[in-house]
Motif scaffolding. Structure first.
Motif, mmCIF file in Angstrom:
data_model
loop_
_atom_site.group_PDB
_atom_site.id
_atom_site.type_symbol
_atom_site.label_atom_id
_atom_site.label_comp_id
_atom_site.label_asym_id
_atom_site.label_seq_id
_atom_site.Cartn_x
_atom_site.Cartn_y
_atom_site.Cartn_z
ATOM 1 N N HIS A 6 0.875 -1.171 0.000
ATOM 2 C CA HIS A 6 0.000 0.000 0.000
ATOM 3 C C HIS A 6 0.908 1.215 0.000
ATOM 4 C CE1 HIS A 6 -3.538 2.451 0.857
ATOM 5 N NE2 HIS A 6 -2.740 3.138 1.652
ATOM 6 N N VAL A 7 0.810 2.039 -1.041
ATOM 7 C CA VAL A 7 1.679 3.196 -1.190
ATOM 8 C C VAL A 7 0.840 4.461 -1.077
ATOM 9 C CG1 VAL A 7 3.297 4.407 -2.704
ATOM 10 C CG2 VAL A 7 3.216 1.910 -2.711
ATOM 11 N N THR A 8 1.280 5.368 -0.227
ATOM 12 C CA THR A 8 0.647 6.672 -0.122
ATOM 13 C C THR A 8 1.667 7.703 -0.555
ATOM 14 O OG1 THR A 8 -0.688 5.915 1.739
ATOM 15 C CG2 THR A 8 -0.565 8.285 1.388
ATOM 16 N N GLN A 9 1.287 8.499 -1.546
ATOM 17 C CA GLN A 9 2.184 9.525 -2.081
ATOM 18 C C GLN A 9 1.733 10.886 -1.546
ATOM 19 O OE1 GLN A 9 1.693 10.570 -6.236
ATOM 20 N NE2 GLN A 9 3.890 10.853 -6.454
ATOM 21 N N TYR A 10 2.666 11.655 -1.016
ATOM 22 C CA TYR A 10 2.389 12.983 -0.499
ATOM 23 C C TYR A 10 3.151 14.009 -1.322
ATOM 24 C CZ TYR A 10 0.703 10.589 3.690
ATOM 25 O OH TYR A 10 0.024 9.788 4.558
ATOM 26 N N THR A 11 2.484 15.110 -1.638
ATOM 27 C CA THR A 11 3.121 16.249 -2.285
ATOM 28 C C THR A 11 2.801 17.463 -1.421
ATOM 29 O OG1 THR A 11 2.819 15.278 -4.482
ATOM 30 C CG2 THR A 11 3.268 17.646 -4.391
ATOM 31 N N VAL A 12 3.838 18.170 -0.984
ATOM 32 C CA VAL A 12 3.668 19.339 -0.124
ATOM 33 C C VAL A 12 4.256 20.535 -0.861
ATOM 34 C CG1 VAL A 12 4.159 20.346 2.138
ATOM 35 C CG2 VAL A 12 3.882 17.868 1.908
ATOM 36 N N VAL A 13 3.446 21.614 -0.962
ATOM 37 C CA VAL A 13 3.860 22.796 -1.706
ATOM 38 C C VAL A 13 3.584 24.038 -0.863
ATOM 39 C CG1 VAL A 13 3.487 24.153 -3.803
ATOM 40 C CG2 VAL A 13 3.272 21.678 -3.883
ATOM 41 N N ARG A 14 4.535 24.947 -0.827
ATOM 42 C CA ARG A 14 4.298 26.226 -0.177
ATOM 43 C C ARG A 14 4.040 27.255 -1.255
ATOM 44 N NH1 ARG A 14 8.264 29.985 3.431
ATOM 45 N NH2 ARG A 14 6.692 31.543 3.870
ATOM 46 N N ALA A 15 2.921 27.989 -1.129
ATOM 47 C CA ALA A 15 2.557 29.056 -2.067
ATOM 48 C C ALA A 15 2.314 30.310 -1.242
ATOM 49 C CB ALA A 15 1.317 28.675 -2.858
ATOM 50 N N GLY A 16 3.307 31.183 -1.190
ATOM 51 C CA GLY A 16 3.176 32.383 -0.355
ATOM 52 C C GLY A 16 3.121 31.987 1.113
ATOM 53 N N LYS A 17 2.036 32.378 1.789
ATOM 54 C CA LYS A 17 1.881 32.068 3.212
ATOM 55 C C LYS A 17 1.119 30.774 3.451
ATOM 56 C CE LYS A 17 1.856 36.925 4.519
ATOM 57 N NZ LYS A 17 1.102 38.009 5.134
ATOM 58 N N ALA A 18 0.695 30.122 2.384
ATOM 59 C CA ALA A 18 -0.105 28.897 2.506
ATOM 60 C C ALA A 18 0.731 27.662 2.179
ATOM 61 C CB ALA A 18 -1.312 28.955 1.579
ATOM 62 N N ILE A 19 0.402 26.571 2.856
ATOM 63 C CA ILE A 19 1.024 25.282 2.564
ATOM 64 C C ILE A 19 -0.080 24.326 2.134
ATOM 65 C CG2 ILE A 19 2.260 23.303 3.507
ATOM 66 C CD1 ILE A 19 3.676 25.247 5.384
ATOM 67 N N ALA A 20 0.077 23.729 0.960
ATOM 68 C CA ALA A 20 -0.907 22.783 0.432
ATOM 69 C C ALA A 20 -0.319 21.383 0.478
ATOM 70 C CB ALA A 20 -1.275 23.144 -1.005
ATOM 71 N N THR A 21 -1.127 20.434 0.916
ATOM 72 C CA THR A 21 -0.711 19.037 0.964
ATOM 73 C C THR A 21 -1.651 18.213 0.096
ATOM 74 O OG1 THR A 21 0.055 19.332 3.231
ATOM 75 C CG2 THR A 21 -0.229 17.088 2.479
ATOM 76 N N PHE A 22 -1.088 17.454 -0.823
ATOM 77 C CA PHE A 22 -1.848 16.574 -1.700
ATOM 78 C C PHE A 22 -1.498 15.142 -1.325
ATOM 79 C CE2 PHE A 22 -0.963 20.509 -3.873
ATOM 80 C CZ PHE A 22 -2.188 20.888 -4.386
ATOM 81 N N LYS A 23 -2.501 14.277 -1.256
ATOM 82 C CA LYS A 23 -2.281 12.889 -0.845
ATOM 83 C C LYS A 23 -2.971 11.960 -1.831
ATOM 84 C CE LYS A 23 -3.668 9.777 2.833
ATOM 85 N NZ LYS A 23 -4.396 9.660 4.091
ATOM 86 N N LYS A 24 -2.254 10.928 -2.268
ATOM 87 C CA LYS A 24 -2.805 9.925 -3.174
ATOM 88 C C LYS A 24 -2.417 8.560 -2.634
ATOM 89 C CE LYS A 24 -2.579 8.222 -7.896
ATOM 90 N NZ LYS A 24 -1.927 6.935 -7.710
ATOM 91 N N ALA A 25 -3.405 7.712 -2.380
ATOM 92 C CA ALA A 25 -3.134 6.377 -1.843
ATOM 93 C C ALA A 25 -3.444 5.321 -2.894
ATOM 94 C CB ALA A 25 -3.977 6.130 -0.597
ATOM 95 N N SER A 26 -2.635 4.283 -2.918
ATOM 96 C CA SER A 26 -2.875 3.163 -3.818
ATOM 97 C C SER A 26 -3.649 2.083 -3.083
ATOM 98 C CB SER A 26 -1.555 2.585 -4.333
ATOM 99 O OG SER A 26 -0.937 1.834 -3.319
ATOM 100 N N ASP A 27 -4.174 1.146 -3.820
ATOM 101 C CA ASP A 27 -4.909 0.031 -3.210
ATOM 102 C C ASP A 27 -4.178 -1.292 -3.474
ATOM 103 O OD1 ASP A 27 -5.326 -0.201 -5.882
ATOM 104 O OD2 ASP A 27 -7.509 -0.143 -5.793
ATOM 105 N N GLY A 28 -2.865 -1.231 -3.601
ATOM 106 C CA GLY A 28 -2.083 -2.434 -3.852
ATOM 107 C C GLY A 28 -1.773 -2.658 -5.313
#
Length: 59
Positions: free
Chosen positions: A14-36
């Protein structure tokens, strides 16, 4: 920044991929999980669109 967390399960990895981006004063987190199953990477166009929206909201 991007990173993955992999955990073994009975149905395969089971793989969970995280992408974290800072845009100015905001931090965005994107998460994508696999099902095997082998999956595709998180869509860069969607990340770029969300970052643009964050930047517009701060401007």
């Amino acid at each position: 920044m991007q990173f993955e967390v992999t955990a073994p399960t009975e149905m395969g990895s089971h793989v969970t991929q995280y992408t974290v981006v800072r845009a100015g004063k905001a931090i965005a987190t994107f998460k994508k999980a696999s099902d095997g199953r082998t999956g595709r990477a998180f869509p860069p166009a969607l990340i770029a669109q969300q970052i643009a929206l964050l930047q517009q909201a701060q401007g």
